[in-house]
Motif scaffolding. Structure first.
Motif, mmCIF file in Angstrom:
data_model
loop_
_atom_site.group_PDB
_atom_site.id
_atom_site.type_symbol
_atom_site.label_atom_id
_atom_site.label_comp_id
_atom_site.label_asym_id
_atom_site.label_seq_id
_atom_site.Cartn_x
_atom_site.Cartn_y
_atom_site.Cartn_z
ATOM 1 N N VAL A 131 1.081 -1.317 -0.155
ATOM 2 C CA VAL A 131 0.227 0.174 -0.009
ATOM 3 C C VAL A 131 1.075 1.572 -0.164
ATOM 4 C CG1 VAL A 131 -1.968 -1.291 0.976
ATOM 5 C CG2 VAL A 131 -0.075 -0.042 2.196
ATOM 6 N N LEU A 132 0.297 1.929 -0.417
ATOM 7 C CA LEU A 132 0.774 3.397 -1.038
ATOM 8 C C LEU A 132 0.529 4.468 0.543
ATOM 9 C CD1 LEU A 132 2.931 5.216 -2.110
ATOM 10 C CD2 LEU A 132 1.358 6.476 -3.708
ATOM 11 N N MET A 133 1.327 5.171 1.195
ATOM 12 C CA MET A 133 1.456 5.758 2.414
ATOM 13 C C MET A 133 1.682 7.370 2.060
ATOM 14 S SD MET A 133 1.736 3.019 5.784
ATOM 15 C CE MET A 133 1.059 4.676 6.701
ATOM 16 N N LEU A 134 0.970 8.282 1.306
ATOM 17 C CA LEU A 134 1.357 8.569 0.257
ATOM 18 C C LEU A 134 0.434 10.373 1.619
ATOM 19 C CD1 LEU A 134 2.860 9.788 -1.963
ATOM 20 C CD2 LEU A 134 0.658 9.689 -3.203
ATOM 21 N N PHE A 135 1.753 10.869 1.920
ATOM 22 C CA PHE A 135 1.552 12.439 2.190
ATOM 23 C C PHE A 135 1.867 13.579 1.301
ATOM 24 C CE2 PHE A 135 1.577 8.953 6.139
ATOM 25 C CZ PHE A 135 0.894 9.845 6.916
ATOM 26 N N GLY A 136 2.045 15.010 1.941
ATOM 27 C CA GLY A 136 2.767 15.685 1.302
ATOM 28 C C GLY A 136 1.433 17.354 1.364
ATOM 29 N N ASP A 194 -1.199 23.235 8.904
ATOM 30 C CA ASP A 194 -2.593 23.158 8.486
ATOM 31 C C ASP A 194 -2.899 22.126 6.762
ATOM 32 O OD1 ASP A 194 -2.839 24.235 10.844
ATOM 33 O OD2 ASP A 194 -3.168 25.840 10.082
ATOM 34 N N ASP A 195 -1.729 22.082 6.277
ATOM 35 C CA ASP A 195 -2.247 21.672 4.339
ATOM 36 C C ASP A 195 -1.660 20.112 4.478
ATOM 37 O OD1 ASP A 195 0.528 22.179 4.732
ATOM 38 O OD2 ASP A 195 0.608 23.545 2.526
ATOM 39 N N LEU A 196 -1.042 19.610 5.531
ATOM 40 C CA LEU A 196 -0.665 18.410 5.577
ATOM 41 C C LEU A 196 -0.995 17.688 5.418
ATOM 42 C CD1 LEU A 196 2.204 16.483 5.345
ATOM 43 C CD2 LEU A 196 1.781 16.370 7.971
ATOM 44 N N ASP A 197 -1.459 16.291 3.953
ATOM 45 C CA ASP A 197 -2.642 15.607 3.904
ATOM 46 C C ASP A 197 -2.271 14.988 3.696
ATOM 47 O OD1 ASP A 197 -4.061 17.707 3.948
ATOM 48 O OD2 ASP A 197 -4.872 17.886 1.680
ATOM 49 N N VAL A 198 -2.954 13.258 3.479
ATOM 50 C CA VAL A 198 -2.503 12.086 3.306
ATOM 51 C C VAL A 198 -3.732 11.512 1.954
ATOM 52 C CG1 VAL A 198 -3.960 11.068 5.461
ATOM 53 C CG2 VAL A 198 -1.957 9.666 4.073
ATOM 54 N N LEU A 199 -3.490 10.948 1.469
ATOM 55 C CA LEU A 199 -3.942 10.442 0.612
ATOM 56 C C LEU A 199 -5.338 8.766 0.941
ATOM 57 C CD1 LEU A 199 -4.671 10.415 -2.590
ATOM 58 C CD2 LEU A 199 -3.388 9.077 -3.009
ATOM 59 N N LEU A 200 -5.592 8.704 0.251
ATOM 60 C CA LEU A 200 -7.159 7.581 0.742
ATOM 61 C C LEU A 200 -7.773 7.675 -0.329
ATOM 62 C CD1 LEU A 200 -7.708 8.521 4.184
ATOM 63 C CD2 LEU A 200 -5.660 7.299 3.572
ATOM 64 N N VAL A 201 -8.017 5.844 -0.514
ATOM 65 C CA VAL A 201 -9.515 5.892 -1.121
ATOM 66 C C VAL A 201 -10.601 4.886 -0.450
ATOM 67 C CG1 VAL A 201 -8.009 5.160 -2.705
ATOM 68 C CG2 VAL A 201 -8.275 3.657 -1.705
ATOM 69 N N PHE A 236 -5.854 2.726 1.936
ATOM 70 C CA PHE A 236 -5.114 3.413 1.379
ATOM 71 C C PHE A 236 -4.608 2.945 -0.166
ATOM 72 C CE2 PHE A 236 -2.935 3.750 5.937
ATOM 73 C CZ PHE A 236 -2.475 5.239 5.472
ATOM 74 N N PRO A 237 -4.069 3.285 -0.939
ATOM 75 C CA PRO A 237 -4.084 2.586 -2.189
ATOM 76 C C PRO A 237 -3.249 1.783 -2.413
ATOM 77 C CG PRO A 237 -3.716 5.283 -2.476
ATOM 78 C CD PRO A 237 -3.418 4.750 -1.371
ATOM 79 N N ASN A 271 -14.195 6.593 -4.285
ATOM 80 C CA ASN A 271 -13.875 7.704 -3.725
ATOM 81 C C ASN A 271 -12.760 7.287 -3.459
ATOM 82 O OD1 ASN A 271 -14.380 10.162 -3.341
ATOM 83 N ND2 ASN A 271 -15.325 10.429 -1.068
ATOM 84 N N VAL A 272 -11.885 9.251 -4.161
ATOM 85 C CA VAL A 272 -10.195 8.822 -4.024
ATOM 86 C C VAL A 272 -10.774 10.422 -3.249
ATOM 87 C CG1 VAL A 272 -8.402 9.600 -4.993
ATOM 88 C CG2 VAL A 272 -10.191 7.644 -5.827
ATOM 89 N N PHE A 273 -9.725 10.791 -2.263
ATOM 90 C CA PHE A 273 -9.568 11.970 -1.336
ATOM 91 C C PHE A 273 -8.572 12.161 -0.304
ATOM 92 C CE2 PHE A 273 -11.682 8.531 0.711
ATOM 93 C CZ PHE A 273 -11.182 8.984 1.872
ATOM 94 N N ARG A 274 -8.723 13.392 -0.236
ATOM 95 C CA ARG A 274 -7.326 13.584 0.834
ATOM 96 C C ARG A 274 -8.212 13.866 2.055
ATOM 97 N NH1 ARG A 274 -5.137 16.735 -4.478
ATOM 98 N NH2 ARG A 274 -7.318 17.424 -4.303
ATOM 99 N N ILE A 275 -7.355 13.828 3.010
ATOM 100 C CA ILE A 275 -7.673 14.216 4.493
ATOM 101 C C ILE A 275 -6.543 14.692 5.576
ATOM 102 C CG2 ILE A 275 -8.215 13.267 7.156
ATOM 103 C CD1 ILE A 275 -10.119 11.008 6.010
ATOM 104 N N PRO A 276 -6.979 16.147 6.116
ATOM 105 C CA PRO A 276 -5.507 16.828 6.813
ATOM 106 C C PRO A 276 -5.271 16.121 7.737
ATOM 107 C CG PRO A 276 -7.866 17.967 6.103
ATOM 108 C CD PRO A 276 -7.913 16.833 5.702
#
Length: 250
Positions: A51-56, A72-79, A94-95, A166-171
């Motif tokens: 799985v890809l734990m993608l932060f940024g 405040d703008d640090l997110d992680v990508l989830l599906v 995680f993807p 859904n594909v989304f980003r959570i702070p």
């Protein structure tokens, strides 16, 4: 220390960093984190996945909660998995997915799966390293987390609605918010399963993904920093150190 530096330091301590040997070797799949041992789980018979734990800093929407430990703008990508899937239907993850024969290793597999699920451009992803494989008995997989930083973000969206809803980003700061942390309680066949959970903007993250997120938030020191920032957070913890119980459906 920046968020990226904290994540890189984490993989230096517990995993294989990009500067270390064997980052993309299949042998990693059979080097499980001993803290996650499951009695009776035969790693040699399990299938390999990543799985890809993608932060940024992934978008221009800041978090609702401010945490001194992270931007405040640090997110992680989830599906969100499609509700029609036979395994983990409707759950947030995680993807990622199973390693194919054509994959060079877990990094290759995680990036390929993320591209297929979200449409991201792997060229913009800086892989920081991998962690030892973790058991997922419900699907008989050993899952290797690939920790990465989104150095050059690209547009993402659902590619195949048969796979993802859904594909989304959570702070990350909203994941750290004590008011958003719960203990997810799942009951099946007379057994009770508990995991860290997060409720952000109506989305529940729990199970395997919740455990991985909780581990990262704790080991980076971000969670303890927030608890020092908001001492009342201790009153919300369960015995496991998470939040109040929340019943979930399997």
């Amino acid at each position: 220390m920046s968020a990226r530096e904290s994540l890189h330091a984490l993989v230096e301590r517990y995993g294989n960093s990009v500067s270390g040997p064997g980052i993309d070797a299949r042998a990693n799949a059979h080097s499980m984190d001993r803290r996650w041992q499951v009695p009776g789980f035969d790693v040699a018979q399990a299938r390999n996945a990543a799985v890809l734990m993608l932060f940024g800093p992934l978008d221009d929407s800041p978090s609702q909660f401010h945490a001194d430990a992270v931007p405040d703008d640090l997110d992680v990508l989830l599906v969100e998995r499609a509700g029609t899937l036979s395994s983990h239907a409707g759950q947030v993850a995680f993807p990622g997915g199973r390693m194919d024969e054509g994959d060079a290793g877990p990094v290759d597999a995680a990036l390929r799966e993320a591209r297929e699920e979200t449409g991201l451009d792997p060229a913009g992803v800086e892989v920081l390293g991998t962690f030892p494989g973790l058991p997922l008995p419900v699907s008989n997989h050993v899952v290797i987390p690939v920790l990465a930083w989104w150095a050059a973000p690209s547009p993402v969206a659902v590619v195949d609605y048969g796979e993802s809803a859904n594909v989304f980003r959570i702070p990350v700061a909203d994941l750290l918010n004590p008011a958003n942390r719960v203990t997810a309680v799942a009951r099946k066949d007379g057994h009770v399963h508990r995991s860290p959970g997060f409720t952000v903007n109506g989305t529940l993250v729990w199970g395997f993904t919740g455990l991985l997120l909780d581990r990262v938030l704790r080991e980076t020191g971000w969670l303890s920093a927030v608890e020092s920032q908001t001492p009342a957070a201790a009153s919300r913890r369960s015995d496991a150190g998470w939040g109040p119980d929340l019943e979930v459906s399997l």
